[in-house]
Design a protein around this motif. Structure first.
Motif, short mmCIF file in Angstrom:
data_model
loop_
_atom_site.label_atom_id
_atom_site.label_comp_id
_atom_site.label_asym_id
_atom_site.label_seq_id
_atom_site.Cartn_x
_atom_site.Cartn_y
_atom_site.Cartn_z
N SER A 1 0.93 -1.22 -0.03
CA SER A 1 0.10 -0.06 0.08
C SER A 1 1.01 1.32 0.13
CB SER A 1 -0.87 -0.13 1.02
OG SER A 1 -0.05 0.12 2.39
N GLY A 2 0.23 2.40 -0.17
CA GLY A 2 0.91 3.55 -0.02
C GLY A 2 1.20 4.36 -1.54
N ARG B 1 5.58 6.89 0.70
CA ARG B 1 6.24 5.76 1.54
C ARG B 1 5.26 4.75 1.18
NH1 ARG B 1 5.68 4.81 7.85
NH2 ARG B 1 7.47 3.92 8.35
N LEU B 2 5.93 3.59 0.75
CA LEU B 2 5.14 2.40 0.71
C LEU B 2 5.35 1.53 1.87
CD1 LEU B 2 6.45 1.52 -2.95
CD2 LEU B 2 4.66 3.16 -2.25
N SER B 3 4.28 0.88 2.01
CA SER B 3 4.29 -0.32 3.14
C SER B 3 4.02 -1.36 2.49
CB SER B 3 3.22 0.11 4.20
OG SER B 3 3.63 1.20 4.96
N TYR C 1 9.06 -1.26 4.90
CA TYR C 1 8.64 0.13 4.34
C TYR C 1 9.68 0.55 3.10
CZ TYR C 1 6.22 0.30 8.78
OH TYR C 1 5.16 -0.09 9.77
N THR D 1 1.26 -2.05 -5.55
CA THR D 1 1.00 -0.63 -5.38
C THR D 1 1.44 -0.05 -6.36
OG1 THR D 1 0.54 1.13 -3.67
CG2 THR D 1 2.46 0.10 -3.88
#
Length: 115
Positions: free
Chosen positions: A7-8, A19-21, A79, A109
């Motif tokens: 996500s993100g 910022r991706l998670s 992350y 994502t």
């Protein structure tokens, strides 16, 4: 069966940040070396950043100095902080194990860098 949920992502202008998670379920996350991968339209999937179980980090030359990978083993999450984004960073981003053996890929994502 491990499930990966990224996500993100989103649409951001050149020079912006995201910022991706990636949350992993169903396994002892802390013992695994993890990577962030991306796949741009018409191209193969490439690893852009990795972090081992003991915290050793590597980056692809194309993102070095702009992206930062980290992990929170208590949350089973890895992350990817992406700064100074460029149009060529546009891709679907995934996380997975580092190495030949992989868990089932998540949905990824989408990151789109465009003015």
């Amino acid at each position: 069966q491990v499930q990966l949920v990224e996500s993100g992502g989103g649409l951001v202008q050149p020079g912006g940040s995201l910022r991706l998670s990636c949350a992993a379920s169903g396994s002892i996350f802390s013992i695994y070396d993890m990577g962030w991968y991306r796949q741009a339209p018409g191209k193969g999937r490439e690893v852009v950043a990795s972090i081992t179980s003991n915290g050793r980090i590597n980056y692809a030359d194309s993102v070095k100095g702009r992206f930062t990978i980290s992990r929170d083993n208590a949350k089973n999450t890895v992350y990817l902080q992406m700064n100074s984004l460029k149009p060529e960073d546009t891709a679907v981003y995934y996380c997975n194990l580092l190495g030949a053996v992989k868990w089932s890929w998540g949905q990824g994502t989408q990151v789109t860098v465009s003015s």
